[in-house]
Motif scaffolding. Structure first.
Motif, PDB file in Angstrom:
ATOM      1  N   ALA A   1      64.887   3.926 137.290  1.00 53.10           N
ATOM      2  CA  ALA A   1      66.138   3.758 138.026  1.00 53.10           C
ATOM      3  C   ALA A   1      67.294   4.413 137.286  1.00 53.10           C
ATOM      4  CB  ALA A   1      66.423   2.282 138.233  1.00 53.10           C
ATOM      5  N   CYS A   2      68.246   4.968 138.048  1.00 54.53           N
ATOM      6  CA  CYS A   2      69.428   5.584 137.437  1.00 54.53           C
ATOM      7  C   CYS A   2      70.623   4.669 137.653  1.00 54.53           C
ATOM      8  CB  CYS A   2      69.675   6.975 138.021  1.00 54.53           C
ATOM      9  SG  CYS A   2      69.770   6.985 139.813  1.00 54.53           S
ATOM     10  N   ALA A   3      70.494   3.441 137.174  1.00 59.58           N
ATOM     11  CA  ALA A   3      71.566   2.447 137.290  1.00 59.58           C
ATOM     12  C   ALA A   3      71.458   1.511 136.099  1.00 59.58           C
ATOM     13  CB  ALA A   3      71.425   1.680 138.599  1.00 59.58           C
ATOM     14  N   ASP A   4      72.431   0.617 135.975  1.00 58.54           N
ATOM     15  CA  ASP A   4      72.407  -0.370 134.902  1.00 58.54           C
ATOM     16  C   ASP A   4      71.396  -1.453 135.281  1.00 58.54           C
ATOM     17  OD1 ASP A   4      72.815  -2.140 132.886  1.00 58.54           O
ATOM     18  OD2 ASP A   4      74.954  -2.448 133.247  1.00 58.54           O
ATOM     19  N   THR A   5      70.239  -1.425 134.635  1.00 58.94           N
ATOM     20  CA  THR A   5      69.136  -2.338 134.999  1.00 58.94           C
ATOM     21  C   THR A   5      68.997  -3.490 134.007  1.00 58.94           C
ATOM     22  OG1 THR A   5      67.560  -0.937 133.802  1.00 58.94           O
ATOM     23  CG2 THR A   5      67.857  -0.494 136.153  1.00 58.94           C
ATOM     24  N   LEU A   6      70.099  -3.853 133.354  1.00 54.12           N
ATOM     25  CA  LEU A   6      70.034  -4.924 132.360  1.00 54.12           C
ATOM     26  C   LEU A   6      69.572  -6.240 132.971  1.00 54.12           C
ATOM     27  CD1 LEU A   6      73.169  -4.361 130.074  1.00 54.12           C
ATOM     28  CD2 LEU A   6      70.756  -4.164 129.453  1.00 54.12           C
ATOM     29  N   ILE A   7      69.930  -6.485 134.243  1.00 53.12           N
ATOM     30  CA  ILE A   7      69.503  -7.734 134.888  1.00 53.12           C
ATOM     31  C   ILE A   7      67.982  -7.815 134.919  1.00 53.12           C
ATOM     32  CG2 ILE A   7      69.507  -9.055 137.041  1.00 53.12           C
ATOM     33  CD1 ILE A   7      72.241  -7.862 137.662  1.00 53.12           C
ATOM     34  N   SER A   8      67.343  -6.716 135.347  1.00 52.45           N
ATOM     35  CA  SER A   8      65.879  -6.693 135.387  1.00 52.45           C
ATOM     36  C   SER A   8      65.289  -6.859 133.993  1.00 52.45           C
ATOM     37  CB  SER A   8      65.390  -5.377 136.000  1.00 52.45           C
ATOM     38  OG  SER A   8      65.535  -5.375 137.395  1.00 52.45           O
ATOM     39  N   SER A   9      65.860  -6.167 133.006  1.00 53.12           N
ATOM     40  CA  SER A   9      65.337  -6.234 131.635  1.00 53.12           C
ATOM     41  C   SER A   9      65.468  -7.635 131.058  1.00 53.12           C
ATOM     42  CB  SER A   9      66.074  -5.229 130.749  1.00 53.12           C
ATOM     43  OG  SER A   9      65.835  -3.918 131.188  1.00 53.12           O
ATOM     44  N   TYR A  10      66.646  -8.235 131.239  1.00 50.27           N
ATOM     45  CA  TYR A  10      66.870  -9.576 130.692  1.00 50.27           C
ATOM     46  C   TYR A  10      66.023 -10.621 131.408  1.00 50.27           C
ATOM     47  CZ  TYR A  10      70.810  -7.915 127.889  1.00 50.27           C
ATOM     48  OH  TYR A  10      71.599  -7.258 126.972  1.00 50.27           O
ATOM     49  N   TYR A  11      65.876 -10.458 132.719  1.00 50.09           N
ATOM     50  CA  TYR A  11      65.048 -11.428 133.451  1.00 50.09           C
ATOM     51  C   TYR A  11      63.582 -11.282 133.038  1.00 50.09           C
ATOM     52  CZ  TYR A  11      63.278 -14.449 137.090  1.00 50.09           C
ATOM     53  OH  TYR A  11      62.663 -15.488 137.743  1.00 50.09           O
ATOM     54  N   GLY A  12      63.146 -10.041 132.815  1.00 49.10           N
ATOM     55  CA  GLY A  12      61.784  -9.825 132.327  1.00 49.10           C
ATOM     56  C   GLY A  12      61.562 -10.477 130.974  1.00 49.10           C
ATOM     57  N   LEU A  13      62.557 -10.372 130.080  1.00 47.78           N
ATOM     58  CA  LEU A  13      62.451 -11.018 128.770  1.00 47.78           C
ATOM     59  C   LEU A  13      62.428 -12.536 128.901  1.00 47.78           C
ATOM     60  CD1 LEU A  13      64.867  -8.806 126.621  1.00 47.78           C
ATOM     61  CD2 LEU A  13      62.401  -9.029 126.335  1.00 47.78           C
ATOM     62  N   PHE A  14      63.221 -13.054 129.857  1.00 48.15           N
ATOM     63  CA  PHE A  14      63.233 -14.500 130.089  1.00 48.15           C
ATOM     64  C   PHE A  14      61.840 -14.988 130.505  1.00 48.15           C
ATOM     65  CE2 PHE A  14      63.327 -17.604 133.621  1.00 48.15           C
ATOM     66  CZ  PHE A  14      63.609 -18.753 132.884  1.00 48.15           C
ATOM     67  N   VAL A  15      61.187 -14.243 131.401  1.00 50.81           N
ATOM     68  CA  VAL A  15      59.857 -14.644 131.864  1.00 50.81           C
ATOM     69  C   VAL A  15      58.856 -14.588 130.713  1.00 50.81           C
ATOM     70  CG1 VAL A  15      57.915 -14.006 133.352  1.00 50.81           C
ATOM     71  CG2 VAL A  15      60.241 -13.984 134.268  1.00 50.81           C
ATOM     72  N   VAL A  16      58.945 -13.513 129.897  1.00 52.21           N
ATOM     73  CA  VAL A  16      57.981 -13.345 128.804  1.00 52.21           C
ATOM     74  C   VAL A  16      58.167 -14.417 127.733  1.00 52.21           C
ATOM     75  CG1 VAL A  16      57.286 -11.852 126.896  1.00 52.21           C
ATOM     76  CG2 VAL A  16      57.635 -10.889 129.178  1.00 52.21           C
ATOM     77  N   PHE A  17      59.407 -14.563 127.261  1.00 58.00           N
ATOM     78  CA  PHE A  17      59.642 -15.465 126.124  1.00 58.00           C
ATOM     79  C   PHE A  17      60.035 -16.875 126.563  1.00 58.00           C
ATOM     80  CE2 PHE A  17      60.415 -11.204 124.323  1.00 58.00           C
ATOM     81  CZ  PHE A  17      59.476 -11.242 123.308  1.00 58.00           C
ATOM     82  N   GLY A  18      60.785 -16.999 127.656  1.00 58.85           N
ATOM     83  CA  GLY A  18      61.238 -18.317 128.091  1.00 58.85           C
ATOM     84  C   GLY A  18      60.185 -19.100 128.843  1.00 58.85           C
ATOM     85  N   VAL A  19      59.298 -18.397 129.544  1.00 56.90           N
ATOM     86  CA  VAL A  19      58.267 -19.083 130.331  1.00 56.90           C
ATOM     87  C   VAL A  19      56.938 -19.080 129.574  1.00 56.90           C
ATOM     88  CG1 VAL A  19      57.005 -19.126 132.510  1.00 56.90           C
ATOM     89  CG2 VAL A  19      59.432 -18.507 132.492  1.00 56.90           C
ATOM     90  N   ARG A  20      56.385 -17.876 129.354  1.00 57.01           N
ATOM     91  CA  ARG A  20      55.095 -17.826 128.652  1.00 57.01           C
ATOM     92  C   ARG A  20      55.255 -18.253 127.194  1.00 57.01           C
ATOM     93  NH1 ARG A  20      52.493 -12.185 129.949  1.00 57.01           N
ATOM     94  NH2 ARG A  20      54.436 -11.644 130.975  1.00 57.01           N
ATOM     95  N   GLY A  21      56.439 -18.022 126.618  1.00 61.55           N
ATOM     96  CA  GLY A  21      56.691 -18.487 125.247  1.00 61.55           C
ATOM     97  C   GLY A  21      56.637 -20.002 125.167  1.00 61.55           C
ATOM     98  N   LEU A  22      57.260 -20.685 126.154  1.00 62.41           N
ATOM     99  CA  LEU A  22      57.204 -22.147 126.197  1.00 62.41           C
ATOM    100  C   LEU A  22      55.777 -22.634 126.435  1.00 62.41           C
ATOM    101  CD1 LEU A  22      60.425 -23.109 128.211  1.00 62.41           C
ATOM    102  CD2 LEU A  22      59.936 -23.581 125.808  1.00 62.41           C
TER     103      LEU A  22
END
Length: 315
Positions: A191-212
């Motif tokens: 994507a040629c846009a600011d995709t920080l929302i997708s990146s941060y949400y992906g990190l939340f799922v990886v570390f906040g969900v599967r991490g827990l």
């Protein structure tokens, strides 16, 4: 690379999957172990489902959760391998934009479900070993069904933002995905846009969900091991360890490659791209292949039923 892949477009009709960048010449050879692992995963998980369904003595919470794991593994491996093999064998690289988003959703949804299945199985082992007298009253069929529904709903709802966020980004660079499948971050990077929302949400799922999930499993098995080593006899300790060893092997086979793949994909900028892609494939394919083998070999009841099945057919 053709100019058509570099033209400006907001919502591409198709993406192009490259397979494993840099290893195109070896695609046919790589497909052999991939295909073998996929066949083992399909056969092994169907055998687990068949054995549990046909053997009344296995109609217990532990084996119900194992069936949930087998179904999850079947969907997870099937969501990627047929398309991956078509790239290797037939050079069929195109994937429709909507099909790509669907594949992305199914991959990550069922990865979260698999993690939830392991939490449920860890909880079952915790109750069975630490509170054996309460096991039958706590883990009734109704409770198992509710836990299973919670695992499915959690995975379905948590991953729902992935395709919606991916769909809203403009794609004005290229429609070429250097991967074998539509992995979330691999698509977002186009994507040629600011995709920080997708990146941060992906990190939340990886570390906040599967991490827990990993923390909960670690705490559960810490308590389980304490209970096991406090048992009075060596035979009792070995029997209890035997019932948990298959779960621990399956958990390690799932979380270690996944954690390694996530960390190297996001932070291993010096790691070759083909290594990232190979690790992502290992993460999705190896656990579905290993789980039925681990449970078939390490679980006495399944091993015995499987032996009876084959010896009966042979007579």
């Amino acid at each position: 690379m053709s100019d058509s892949n570099k033209t400006d477009f907001t919502n591409p009709s198709t993406f192009i999957l490259l397979g494993i960048p840099g290893l195109e010449a070896a695609h046919v050879w790589i497909s052999i172990p991939f295909c073998a692992m996929y066949v083992i995963a399909i056969l092994g998980n169907f055998i687990i489902l068949f054995i549990v369904k046909t053997e009344p003595s296995l109609h217990e919470p532990m084996y119900y959760f194992l069936c949930m794991l087998a179904i999850t593994d079947l969907v997870l491996s099937t969501s990627t391998l047929p398309k991956t093999l078509s790239i290797y064998w037939f050079n069929s690289r195109e994937i429709d934009f909507s099909a790509c988003l669907s594949q992305l959703y199914f991959i990550h949804c069922f990865l979260v479900m698999e993690s939830g299945n392991f939490v449920a199985m860890a909880f079952d082992r915790y109750v069975a070993i630490c509170h054996p007298l309460r096991h039958s009253t706590l883990l009734t069929n109704s409770m198992v069904a509710k836990i299973g529904l919670a695992v499915v709903l959690r995975g379905s709802i948590l991953i729902l933002p992935y395709p919606f966020l991916v769909r809203q980004w403009p794609y004005c660079r290229t429609n070429i995905i250097p991967h074998t499948h539509c992995e979330h971050i691999a698509v977002v990077k186009l994507a040629c846009a600011d995709t920080l929302i997708s990146s941060y949400y992906g990190l939340f799922v990886v570390f906040g969900v599967r991490g827990l999930d990993m923390i909960f499993i670690a705490v559960s098995y810490t308590q389980i091991l304490k209970a096991i080593f406090s048992l009075p006899t060596k035979d009792a300790r070995l029997k209890a360890l035997g019932t948990c060893s298959s779960h621990l092997c399956a958990i390690l086979a799932f979380y270690i490659p996944g954690l390694f793949s996530t960390i190297t994909h996001r932070y291993g900028h010096n790691v070759p791209l083909h290594f990232h892609v190979l690790m992502a494939n290992v993460y999705i394919l190896v656990p579905p292949m290993l789980n039925p083998i681990i449970y078939g070999v390490r679980t006495k009841q399944i091993r015995g039923r499987l032996f009876q099945l084959f010896t009966h057919k042979g007579t």
